[in-house]
Design a protein around this motif. Structure first.
Motif, PDB file in Angstrom:
ATOM      1  N   TYR A  11       0.873  -1.171   0.000  1.00  0.00           N
ATOM      2  CA  TYR A  11       0.000   0.000   0.000  1.00  0.00           C
ATOM      3  C   TYR A  11       0.909   1.219   0.000  1.00  0.00           C
ATOM      4  O   TYR A  11       1.560   1.486   1.001  1.00  0.00           O
ATOM      5  CB  TYR A  11      -0.896   0.013   1.241  1.00  0.00           C
ATOM      6  CG  TYR A  11      -1.909  -1.118   1.270  1.00  0.00           C
ATOM      7  CD1 TYR A  11      -3.046  -1.071   0.475  1.00  0.00           C
ATOM      8  CD2 TYR A  11      -1.721  -2.215   2.098  1.00  0.00           C
ATOM      9  CE1 TYR A  11      -3.972  -2.098   0.494  1.00  0.00           C
ATOM     10  CE2 TYR A  11      -2.646  -3.246   2.132  1.00  0.00           C
ATOM     11  CZ  TYR A  11      -3.774  -3.184   1.324  1.00  0.00           C
ATOM     12  OH  TYR A  11      -4.686  -4.199   1.354  1.00  0.00           O
ATOM     13  N   VAL A  16       3.334  -4.963   2.709  1.00  0.00           N
ATOM     14  CA  VAL A  16       2.547  -5.726   3.675  1.00  0.00           C
ATOM     15  C   VAL A  16       2.782  -7.223   3.509  1.00  0.00           C
ATOM     16  O   VAL A  16       2.808  -7.985   4.474  1.00  0.00           O
ATOM     17  CB  VAL A  16       1.053  -5.377   3.510  1.00  0.00           C
ATOM     18  CG1 VAL A  16       0.216  -6.236   4.428  1.00  0.00           C
ATOM     19  CG2 VAL A  16       0.819  -3.906   3.803  1.00  0.00           C
ATOM     20  N   THR A  35       3.027 -12.852  14.360  1.00  0.00           N
ATOM     21  CA  THR A  35       2.452 -11.850  15.253  1.00  0.00           C
ATOM     22  C   THR A  35       1.515 -10.933  14.472  1.00  0.00           C
ATOM     23  O   THR A  35       1.494 -10.942  13.243  1.00  0.00           O
ATOM     24  CB  THR A  35       3.554 -11.000  15.913  1.00  0.00           C
ATOM     25  OG1 THR A  35       4.463 -10.615  14.890  1.00  0.00           O
ATOM     26  CG2 THR A  35       4.294 -11.771  16.972  1.00  0.00           C
ATOM     27  N   SER A  36       0.761 -10.147  15.207  1.00  0.00           N
ATOM     28  CA  SER A  36      -0.216  -9.269  14.582  1.00  0.00           C
ATOM     29  C   SER A  36       0.479  -8.231  13.690  1.00  0.00           C
ATOM     30  O   SER A  36       1.506  -7.677  14.058  1.00  0.00           O
ATOM     31  CB  SER A  36      -1.024  -8.591  15.691  1.00  0.00           C
ATOM     32  OG  SER A  36      -1.737  -7.522  15.166  1.00  0.00           O
ATOM     33  N   GLY A  37      -0.060  -8.033  12.510  1.00  0.00           N
ATOM     34  CA  GLY A  37       0.530  -7.070  11.578  1.00  0.00           C
ATOM     35  C   GLY A  37       1.565  -7.674  10.650  1.00  0.00           C
ATOM     36  O   GLY A  37       2.181  -6.978   9.855  1.00  0.00           O
ATOM     37  N   ALA A  38       1.752  -8.999  10.746  1.00  0.00           N
ATOM     38  CA  ALA A  38       2.781  -9.655   9.933  1.00  0.00           C
ATOM     39  C   ALA A  38       2.389  -9.738   8.461  1.00  0.00           C
ATOM     40  O   ALA A  38       3.234  -9.975   7.603  1.00  0.00           O
ATOM     41  CB  ALA A  38       3.050 -11.053  10.492  1.00  0.00           C
ATOM     42  N   GLY A  39       1.102  -9.581   8.176  1.00  0.00           N
ATOM     43  CA  GLY A  39       0.643  -9.679   6.791  1.00  0.00           C
ATOM     44  C   GLY A  39      -0.104 -10.972   6.496  1.00  0.00           C
ATOM     45  O   GLY A  39      -0.390 -11.281   5.345  1.00  0.00           O
ATOM     46  N   LYS A  40      -0.463 -11.719   7.553  1.00  0.00           N
ATOM     47  CA  LYS A  40      -1.123 -13.020   7.378  1.00  0.00           C
ATOM     48  C   LYS A  40      -2.485 -12.878   6.707  1.00  0.00           C
ATOM     49  O   LYS A  40      -2.787 -13.576   5.743  1.00  0.00           O
ATOM     50  CB  LYS A  40      -1.304 -13.713   8.736  1.00  0.00           C
ATOM     51  CG  LYS A  40      -0.059 -13.781   9.595  1.00  0.00           C
ATOM     52  CD  LYS A  40      -0.332 -14.481  10.920  1.00  0.00           C
ATOM     53  CE  LYS A  40      -1.298 -13.732  11.828  1.00  0.00           C
ATOM     54  NZ  LYS A  40      -0.777 -12.464  12.361  1.00  0.00           N
ATOM     55  N   SER A  41      -3.309 -11.971   7.237  1.00  0.00           N
ATOM     56  CA  SER A  41      -4.652 -11.807   6.670  1.00  0.00           C
ATOM     57  C   SER A  41      -4.572 -11.351   5.228  1.00  0.00           C
ATOM     58  O   SER A  41      -5.331 -11.812   4.375  1.00  0.00           O
ATOM     59  CB  SER A  41      -5.457 -10.792   7.482  1.00  0.00           C
ATOM     60  OG  SER A  41      -5.675 -11.271   8.781  1.00  0.00           O
ATOM     61  N   THR A  42      -3.653 -10.442   4.962  1.00  0.00           N
ATOM     62  CA  THR A  42      -3.508  -9.946   3.590  1.00  0.00           C
ATOM     63  C   THR A  42      -3.125 -11.084   2.648  1.00  0.00           C
ATOM     64  O   THR A  42      -3.686 -11.205   1.557  1.00  0.00           O
ATOM     65  CB  THR A  42      -2.454  -8.822   3.549  1.00  0.00           C
ATOM     66  OG1 THR A  42      -2.803  -7.842   4.526  1.00  0.00           O
ATOM     67  CG2 THR A  42      -2.403  -8.185   2.182  1.00  0.00           C
TER      68      THR A  42
HETATM   69  N1  ADP Z   1      -6.018  -1.574   3.182  1.00  0.00           N
HETATM   70  C1  ADP Z   1      -4.865  -1.325   3.825  1.00  0.00           C
HETATM   71  N2  ADP Z   1      -4.229  -0.135   3.666  1.00  0.00           N
HETATM   72  C2  ADP Z   1      -3.072   0.106   4.301  1.00  0.00           C
HETATM   73  N3  ADP Z   1      -2.456  -0.748   5.129  1.00  0.00           N
HETATM   74  C3  ADP Z   1      -3.016  -1.927   5.346  1.00  0.00           C
HETATM   75  C4  ADP Z   1      -4.256  -2.294   4.706  1.00  0.00           C
HETATM   76  N4  ADP Z   1      -4.581  -3.538   5.093  1.00  0.00           N
HETATM   77  C5  ADP Z   1      -3.613  -3.931   5.940  1.00  0.00           C
HETATM   78  N5  ADP Z   1      -2.674  -2.973   6.094  1.00  0.00           N
HETATM   79  C6  ADP Z   1      -1.480  -3.075   6.932  1.00  0.00           C
HETATM   80  O1  ADP Z   1      -0.792  -4.230   6.581  1.00  0.00           O
HETATM   81  C7  ADP Z   1      -0.197  -4.823   7.707  1.00  0.00           C
HETATM   82  C8  ADP Z   1      -0.534  -6.289   7.735  1.00  0.00           C
HETATM   83  O2  ADP Z   1      -1.925  -6.435   7.943  1.00  0.00           O
HETATM   84  P1  ADP Z   1      -2.604  -7.851   8.099  1.00  0.00           P
HETATM   85  O3  ADP Z   1      -2.406  -8.621   6.854  1.00  0.00           O
HETATM   86  O4  ADP Z   1      -3.995  -7.617   8.536  1.00  0.00           O
HETATM   87  O5  ADP Z   1      -1.751  -8.504   9.268  1.00  0.00           O
HETATM   88  P2  ADP Z   1      -2.089  -9.721  10.234  1.00  0.00           P
HETATM   89  O6  ADP Z   1      -3.311 -10.411   9.718  1.00  0.00           O
HETATM   90  O7  ADP Z   1      -0.881 -10.573  10.190  1.00  0.00           O
HETATM   91  O8  ADP Z   1      -2.293  -9.152  11.585  1.00  0.00           O
HETATM   92  C9  ADP Z   1      -0.680  -4.065   8.907  1.00  0.00           C
HETATM   93  O9  ADP Z   1       0.354  -3.244   9.363  1.00  0.00           O
HETATM   94  C10 ADP Z   1      -1.823  -3.260   8.390  1.00  0.00           C
HETATM   95  O10 ADP Z   1      -1.896  -2.028   9.055  1.00  0.00           O
END
Ligand code: ADP
Ligand code: MG
Lengths: 312, 247
Positions: A11, A16, A35-42
């Protein structure tokens, strides 16, 4: 089979997900942990294109997901999120019927499928089909969420912290249920969690992510015996390591010839449970029985401990 | 408690129907308010037909406001329409701040006397509550639910019709209720431009200095408003409780 090839997402300036490649075999559970924020969900959301990749591609059974219209792709992939995301204005049956309805199944087939799934998830159709989500407990809501994702028999199920909102006791039951159902249906699962315990419990394969990168990808045993120094090693937990190894191995792996006194242990139970039995009864050995109850040998404390030892 | 609320409702309805269809039966109540042998009950037309005309005007205006306000609310909450949100807000706000009497004054030279200028005034006046409630209803839909809907492959249209609007419905209905109640009262001014309605009764009372007439007109409007409020409120509650919300 799912092949993730050099997948990246940024982004603006923020990266990410950074050049992640991995392969998920048919019928297995792959857990993405970090850990949280690692990019797993993305990473997970790029598989069903809720997030469009910046670079790289995802192949499902050899087919590039970009070549499939996104709604059609998502009809074929089950999706479960933390806190379930059930539709509050639809009954349990209505929620489970979501994707079959989108696919235009006829009413009779939908009703049959809903009933089948409710039974599979140990929810009595007569009692639960007509209830609204707010009338269910957290554990029941979670089960309905998974049932809904499985309704149209997807070959692939994506789960984003599916047990995150549950109490520890219910969570462990929900994990066991998922394992049972997954083994029965043969569904391929990619599950995201920040809980290492959950990863070891569920994952045939474990992918460790940190700061947008995939650090290590391997079986639970590989992660335990050869963790990458640094983050993975810390995540795996050095003190817990032998016990985790023991929970991965079965009594059958350590059975030795000979006889022993006392109540037999089951050949299919894990070594950690067997060891705790031996400690509890204060005996160095116990007989081992197979599924039919026949004694196939014995197990000893020394034999078990050898399985928890650092490989040389 | 529930019982008495229900019987109160029925009593109010029966009273209203009885009064507008056979007002002479109630003459004894209004007689003490008249002077010099003036009639106690409005005698220049049927109360029933005036009530129906009044309701028709309000209904027409609310339906028109609802259609426009809900469509506008949907449009400005879609990605394509988001940039029009501030603009639509100001326009709708002007509709509310511009006094209905002034709208009548502007509209009459253009569309003539009768029901048309009243409809225009009520339509503009009723837009704001419905528009604002549509906005808040649609933006309150939990993001998790929308994410799940999207993840299951619902198209934007399926999400709107199948998820967003049903979840926003109680809030939108509250806006419609507000608009309808305001318009029930406001519609009385339509009689100044020759729209048929309960305003006639009140104006006749003012012109002939007959308090009984004023009171009758006011009473019927008030009963209508109370019943409508109650009915719509019950509907909102029923829908909301199904969604597991309390109101
Ligand atoms: N739409 C978005 N725009 C900007 N940053 C994003 C967006 N979605 C996620 N992020 C950032 O990407 C990073 C990884 O997010 P995420 O994949 O949700 O991590 P996890 O699931 O591992 O906690 C986070 O720092 C989050 O703030
Ligand atoms: Mg996440």
């Amino acid at each position: 089979m799912i092949e993730i090839e050099h997948l990246s997402k940024h982004y603006g300036e923020t990266i990410v997900v950074d050049d992640v490649s991995l392969r998920v075999d048919e019928g297995t559970i792959t857990v993405v942990v970090g850990t949280s924020g690692a990019g797993k969900s993305t990473l997970l959301r790029m598989i069903n294109r809720l997030v469009e990749p910046s670079a790289g591609r995802v192949l499902i059974d050899g087919q590039d997901t970009m070549s499939i219209p996104e709604d059609e792709l998502r009809h074929r992939i089950g999706y479960v999120i933390q806190g379930h995301g059930l539709f509050p204005h639809r009954t349990v049956a209505g929620n489970i019927a979501t994707v079959p309805r989108l696919l235009g199944w006829d009413a009779k087939r939908i009703a049959q499928r809903v009933e089948e799934l409710l039974l599979l998830f140990q929810l009595d159709p007569a009692e639960f089909a007509k209830k609204y989500p707010h009338e269910l407990s957290g554990g029941q809501q979670q089960r309905v969420g998974v049932a809904r994702a499985l309704a149209a028999r997807p070959a692939l199920l994506l789960m984003d912290e599916p047990f995150g909102a549950l109490d520890p006791l219910i969570r462990s039951k929900a994990q066991d249920d998922l394992l049972t159902i997954q083994r029965r249906l043969g569904t391929t699962v990619v599950l995201v969690t920040h809980d290492m315990e959950e990863a070891f419990h569920l994952g045939d394969m474990i992918a460790v992510m940190d700061e947008a990168r995939l650090l290590q990808y391997g079986t639970a045993a590989e992660l335990l015996t050869r963790p990458l120094p640094g983050f993975v090693e810390r995540l795996v937990g050095t003190a817990e390591r032998p016990f985790r190894l023991l929970s991965l191995a079965k009594v059958g792996d350590a059975v030795e010839p000979g006889s022993a006194e006392g109540e037999p242990v089951d050949v299919s139970s894990n070594l950690r449970d067997a060891l705790s039995r031996l400690i509890w009864i204060g005996s160095p050995t116990a007989p081992v029985a197979d599924a039919s109850g026949a004694i196939v040998g014995r197990i000893s404390v020394d034999g078990i401990l050898a399985h928890g030892r650092r490989p040389t | 408690m529930k019982m008495s609320a229900a019987s109160l409702r029925i009593a109010a309805f029966v009273l209203l129907v009885a009064f507008v269809s056979a007002p002479q039966l109630f003459a004894f109540v209004f007689e003490p308010l008249t002077e010099n042998g003036a009639p106690a009950i409005y005698n220049q037309g049927s109360l029933l037909s005036l009530t129906l005309a009044h309701l028709r005007t309000v209904f027409g205006a609310v339906v028109a406001s609802t259609i426009v306000a809900v469509l506008l609310g949907i449009f400005v909450t879609r990605p394509a329409g988001m940039e029009f949100l501030p603009l639509s807000r100001s326009i709708v706000n002007i509709g509310q701040t511009f006094p209905p009497v002034a709208v009548l004054a502007v509209a009459v030279p253009i569309v003539g006397f009768g029901e048309a200028p009243t409809l225009i005034a009520l339509f503009l006046y009723g837009l704001l509550p419905i528009f604002e409630n549509t906005l808040s209803g649609l933006t309150q839909v939990p993001p998790l639910v929308l994410d799940a809907a999207k993840g299951m492959g619902m198209s934007p249209r399926q999400r709107l019709l199948g998820v967003e609007l049903p979840l926003a419905l109680p809030v939108i209905l509250a806006g419609i209720r507000l608009s309808a109640i305001i318009n029930l009262g406001t519609a009385t001014i339509g009689s100044t431009v020759a729209a048929k309605g309960l305003g006639e009764v009140i104006i006749a009372g003012l012109q002939s200095n007959n308090v009984a007439f004023i009171l009758q007109g006011g009473l019927v409007v008030a009963l209508l408003a109370a019943l409508l409020h109650d009915g719509l409120m019950t509907l909102e509650r029923t829908i909301a409780s199904r969604l597991g919300r309390s109101m």
